[in-house]
Design a protein around this motif. Structure first.
Motif, PDB file in Angstrom:
ATOM      1  N   VAL A 215      17.983  42.714 -41.520  1.00 21.19           N
ATOM      2  CA  VAL A 215      18.685  43.975 -41.278  1.00 21.19           C
ATOM      3  C   VAL A 215      18.446  44.872 -42.473  1.00 21.19           C
ATOM      4  CG1 VAL A 215      20.969  45.038 -41.093  1.00 21.19           C
ATOM      5  CG2 VAL A 215      20.484  42.955 -39.840  1.00 21.19           C
ATOM      6  N   GLU A 216      18.189  46.153 -42.199  1.00 24.24           N
ATOM      7  CA  GLU A 216      18.101  47.179 -43.239  1.00 24.24           C
ATOM      8  C   GLU A 216      19.144  48.247 -42.941  1.00 24.24           C
ATOM      9  OE1 GLU A 216      13.529  47.642 -44.642  1.00 24.24           O
ATOM     10  OE2 GLU A 216      14.057  48.530 -42.719  1.00 24.24           O
TER      11      GLU A 216
ATOM     12  N   GLY B 164      20.141  51.388 -45.337  1.00 24.11           N
ATOM     13  CA  GLY B 164      20.218  52.174 -46.561  1.00 24.11           C
ATOM     14  C   GLY B 164      20.066  51.324 -47.806  1.00 24.11           C
ATOM     15  N   LEU B 165      21.171  51.012 -48.467  1.00 30.65           N
ATOM     16  CA  LEU B 165      21.155  50.265 -49.723  1.00 30.65           C
ATOM     17  C   LEU B 165      21.128  48.763 -49.540  1.00 30.65           C
ATOM     18  CD1 LEU B 165      23.945  52.247 -51.619  1.00 30.65           C
ATOM     19  CD2 LEU B 165      21.482  52.613 -51.720  1.00 30.65           C
ATOM     20  N   ILE B 166      21.468  48.278 -48.376  1.00 34.36           N
ATOM     21  CA  ILE B 166      21.667  46.844 -48.165  1.00 34.36           C
ATOM     22  C   ILE B 166      20.646  46.296 -47.175  1.00 34.36           C
ATOM     23  CG2 ILE B 166      23.286  45.111 -47.303  1.00 34.36           C
ATOM     24  CD1 ILE B 166      25.541  47.007 -48.246  1.00 34.36           C
ATOM     25  N   SER B 167      20.103  45.136 -47.524  1.00 37.11           N
ATOM     26  CA  SER B 167      19.236  44.384 -46.620  1.00 37.11           C
ATOM     27  C   SER B 167      19.768  42.962 -46.543  1.00 37.11           C
ATOM     28  CB  SER B 167      17.798  44.361 -47.128  1.00 37.11           C
ATOM     29  OG  SER B 167      17.253  45.653 -47.141  1.00 37.11           O
ATOM     30  N   VAL B 168      19.614  42.368 -45.384  1.00 39.84           N
ATOM     31  CA  VAL B 168      20.101  41.012 -45.152  1.00 39.84           C
ATOM     32  C   VAL B 168      19.003  40.235 -44.433  1.00 39.84           C
ATOM     33  CG1 VAL B 168      21.848  39.607 -43.983  1.00 39.84           C
ATOM     34  CG2 VAL B 168      22.482  41.820 -44.942  1.00 39.84           C
ATOM     35  N   ALA B 169      18.829  38.992 -44.835  1.00 36.40           N
ATOM     36  CA  ALA B 169      17.911  38.088 -44.138  1.00 36.40           C
ATOM     37  C   ALA B 169      18.719  36.872 -43.700  1.00 36.40           C
ATOM     38  CB  ALA B 169      16.764  37.670 -45.052  1.00 36.40           C
ATOM     39  N   GLU B 170      18.522  36.475 -42.462  1.00 34.74           N
ATOM     40  CA  GLU B 170      19.212  35.312 -41.926  1.00 34.74           C
ATOM     41  C   GLU B 170      18.195  34.495 -41.148  1.00 34.74           C
ATOM     42  OE1 GLU B 170      23.295  34.372 -39.443  1.00 34.74           O
ATOM     43  OE2 GLU B 170      22.184  36.170 -38.919  1.00 34.74           O
ATOM     44  N   SER B 171      18.227  33.198 -41.348  1.00 35.43           N
ATOM     45  CA  SER B 171      17.324  32.334 -40.609  1.00 35.43           C
ATOM     46  C   SER B 171      18.096  31.128 -40.093  1.00 35.43           C
ATOM     47  CB  SER B 171      16.174  31.873 -41.504  1.00 35.43           C
ATOM     48  OG  SER B 171      15.184  31.246 -40.732  1.00 35.43           O
ATOM     49  N   VAL B 172      17.762  30.741 -38.889  1.00 35.83           N
ATOM     50  CA  VAL B 172      18.390  29.589 -38.259  1.00 35.83           C
ATOM     51  C   VAL B 172      17.357  28.469 -38.230  1.00 35.83           C
ATOM     52  CG1 VAL B 172      19.473  28.704 -36.165  1.00 35.83           C
ATOM     53  CG2 VAL B 172      19.838  31.088 -36.847  1.00 35.83           C
ATOM     54  N   PHE B 173      17.735  27.336 -38.811  1.00 30.62           N
ATOM     55  CA  PHE B 173      16.850  26.183 -38.851  1.00 30.62           C
ATOM     56  C   PHE B 173      17.396  25.111 -37.916  1.00 30.62           C
ATOM     57  CE2 PHE B 173      16.445  28.292 -42.908  1.00 30.62           C
ATOM     58  CZ  PHE B 173      15.072  28.380 -43.065  1.00 30.62           C
ATOM     59  N   PRO B 174      16.674  24.808 -36.839  1.00 28.67           N
ATOM     60  CA  PRO B 174      17.134  23.739 -35.956  1.00 28.67           C
ATOM     61  C   PRO B 174      17.133  22.404 -36.697  1.00 28.67           C
ATOM     62  CG  PRO B 174      15.369  25.021 -34.944  1.00 28.67           C
ATOM     63  CD  PRO B 174      15.448  25.437 -36.367  1.00 28.67           C
ATOM     64  N   THR B 175      18.212  21.668 -36.583  1.00 24.05           N
ATOM     65  CA  THR B 175      18.293  20.332 -37.177  1.00 24.05           C
ATOM     66  C   THR B 175      18.313  19.265 -36.089  1.00 24.05           C
ATOM     67  OG1 THR B 175      20.704  20.542 -37.290  1.00 24.05           O
ATOM     68  CG2 THR B 175      19.455  21.133 -39.266  1.00 24.05           C
ATOM     69  N   GLY B 176      18.303  19.686 -34.850  1.00 23.26           N
ATOM     70  CA  GLY B 176      18.286  18.793 -33.701  1.00 23.26           C
ATOM     71  C   GLY B 176      18.372  19.621 -32.442  1.00 23.26           C
ATOM     72  N   PRO B 177      18.286  19.008 -31.282  1.00 23.33           N
ATOM     73  CA  PRO B 177      18.340  19.767 -30.031  1.00 23.33           C
ATOM     74  C   PRO B 177      19.646  20.525 -29.834  1.00 23.33           C
ATOM     75  CG  PRO B 177      17.603  17.524 -29.614  1.00 23.33           C
ATOM     76  CD  PRO B 177      18.046  17.589 -31.043  1.00 23.33           C
ATOM     77  N   ARG B 178      20.712  20.102 -30.490  1.00 27.28           N
ATOM     78  CA  ARG B 178      22.015  20.743 -30.308  1.00 27.28           C
ATOM     79  C   ARG B 178      22.682  21.128 -31.629  1.00 27.28           C
ATOM     80  NH1 ARG B 178      20.116  20.680 -25.910  1.00 27.28           N
ATOM     81  NH2 ARG B 178      20.900  19.779 -24.005  1.00 27.28           N
ATOM     82  N   SER B 179      21.894  21.236 -32.716  1.00 27.44           N
ATOM     83  CA  SER B 179      22.491  21.600 -34.007  1.00 27.44           C
ATOM     84  C   SER B 179      21.519  22.474 -34.806  1.00 27.44           C
ATOM     85  CB  SER B 179      22.855  20.344 -34.799  1.00 27.44           C
ATOM     86  OG  SER B 179      21.698  19.582 -35.057  1.00 27.44           O
ATOM     87  N   SER B 180      22.075  23.284 -35.705  1.00 25.36           N
ATOM     88  CA  SER B 180      21.286  24.203 -36.525  1.00 25.36           C
ATOM     89  C   SER B 180      21.943  24.381 -37.879  1.00 25.36           C
ATOM     90  CB  SER B 180      21.188  25.575 -35.857  1.00 25.36           C
ATOM     91  OG  SER B 180      20.592  25.489 -34.609  1.00 25.36           O
ATOM     92  N   ARG B 181      21.157  24.885 -38.812  1.00 27.13           N
ATOM     93  CA  ARG B 181      21.660  25.264 -40.131  1.00 27.13           C
ATOM     94  C   ARG B 181      21.251  26.717 -40.349  1.00 27.13           C
ATOM     95  NH1 ARG B 181      23.237  21.859 -44.305  1.00 27.13           N
ATOM     96  NH2 ARG B 181      23.631  23.081 -46.161  1.00 27.13           N
ATOM     97  N   VAL B 182      22.163  27.530 -40.905  1.00 31.00           N
ATOM     98  CA  VAL B 182      21.915  28.953 -41.091  1.00 31.00           C
ATOM     99  C   VAL B 182      21.777  29.255 -42.580  1.00 31.00           C
ATOM    100  CG1 VAL B 182      22.854  31.273 -40.757  1.00 31.00           C
ATOM    101  CG2 VAL B 182      23.189  29.536 -38.997  1.00 31.00           C
ATOM    102  N   LEU B 183      20.729  30.015 -42.949  1.00 31.69           N
ATOM    103  CA  LEU B 183      20.532  30.491 -44.307  1.00 31.69           C
ATOM    104  C   LEU B 183      20.705  32.006 -44.288  1.00 31.69           C
ATOM    105  CD1 LEU B 183      19.595  30.042 -47.281  1.00 31.69           C
ATOM    106  CD2 LEU B 183      17.263  30.460 -46.443  1.00 31.69           C
ATOM    107  N   LEU B 184      21.555  32.516 -45.166  1.00 34.90           N
ATOM    108  CA  LEU B 184      21.847  33.952 -45.228  1.00 34.90           C
ATOM    109  C   LEU B 184      21.589  34.450 -46.642  1.00 34.90           C
ATOM    110  CD1 LEU B 184      23.173  36.412 -43.696  1.00 34.90           C
ATOM    111  CD2 LEU B 184      25.319  35.657 -44.727  1.00 34.90           C
ATOM    112  N   LYS B 185      20.777  35.509 -46.768  1.00 35.08           N
ATOM    113  CA  LYS B 185      20.498  36.140 -48.067  1.00 35.08           C
ATOM    114  C   LYS B 185      20.839  37.616 -47.958  1.00 35.08           C
ATOM    115  CE  LYS B 185      18.906  32.614 -50.284  1.00 35.08           C
ATOM    116  NZ  LYS B 185      19.567  32.083 -51.448  1.00 35.08           N
ATOM    117  N   PHE B 186      21.455  38.124 -49.003  1.00 31.73           N
ATOM    118  CA  PHE B 186      21.999  39.480 -49.039  1.00 31.73           C
ATOM    119  C   PHE B 186      21.373  40.195 -50.230  1.00 31.73           C
ATOM    120  CE2 PHE B 186      25.408  42.186 -50.794  1.00 31.73           C
ATOM    121  CZ  PHE B 186      25.730  42.950 -49.693  1.00 31.73           C
TER     122      PHE B 186
END
Length: 188
Positions: A70-71, A73-95
């Motif tokens: 996301v952009e 103006g002054l702020i950008s955000v990056a988010e990524s979802v990493f599948p850890t299994g067929p029914r689970s995920s881990r989310v990484l968020l950078k600001f």
């Protein structure tokens, strides 16, 4: 249902929205101001403190299969979802935020204020995003191609994500995510 009922609270008017769809990414942008006038005024003030011209724009990028940026103006955000299994995920968020000229007192104060606000706001956003993951992951049992009819931007994005996770977490060696990715984009 609205994905961000507590943070963004509304869906922008489609007349001030633009969408771009590519086999590898989609974008969504809008120039609609926030619903509360105070939020707009705070945003304008923060831009003045940082010494950056104000531009009311929000741009959302989704790079398949699971990187979102996301952009604003002054702020950008990056988010990524990493599948850890067929029914689970881990989310990484950078600001990321630009707060003005390094070393200036106003810039340091703005940095601390934006960091305080961003930690609270974007963790709520990430939790709202994660709240839809169980519904997305249930789609792992859906057919390879979406059903007939109109496919919305959200459905198209979800289809790409579901297909990637299904292939990446399958025990079937014939389902290599890298080799077969082009097949899933041909329908669009």
């Amino acid at each position: 249902a609205l994905i961000h009922p507590e943070t963004f609270k509304n869906t922008p008017d489609e007349r001030v929205c633009e969408h771009e769809i590519d086999p590898h990414f989609t974008t969504f942008s809008t120039s609609e101001p926030p619903p509360k006038k105070i939020d707009l005024q705070l945003n304008q003030m923060v831009h003045r403190i940082a010494g950056v011209p104000f531009k009311q724009e929000y741009k959302h990028y989704l790079y398949y299969p699971a990187v979102m940026m996301v952009e604003t103006g002054l702020i950008s955000v990056a988010e990524s979802v990493f599948p850890t299994g067929p029914r689970s995920s881990r989310v990484l968020l950078k600001f990321f935020a630009y707060t003005g000229k390094p070393g200036a007192l106003a810039s340091r104060a703005l940095f601390h204020g934006i960091r305080w606000w961003g930690r609270r706001f974007f963790i709520k956003v990430a939790n709202e995003d994660a709240g839809i993951l169980p519904s997305i992951q249930m789609g792992m049992d859906a057919p390879v191609q979406p059903s007939e009819g109109l496919i919305s931007i959200r459905e198209e994005r979800l289809h790409h994500f579901q297909e990637f996770v299904r292939r990446a977490t399958s025990d079937d060696e014939a389902l290599d995510p890298a080799d077969s990715w082009a097949e899933t984009t041909k329908a669009f």
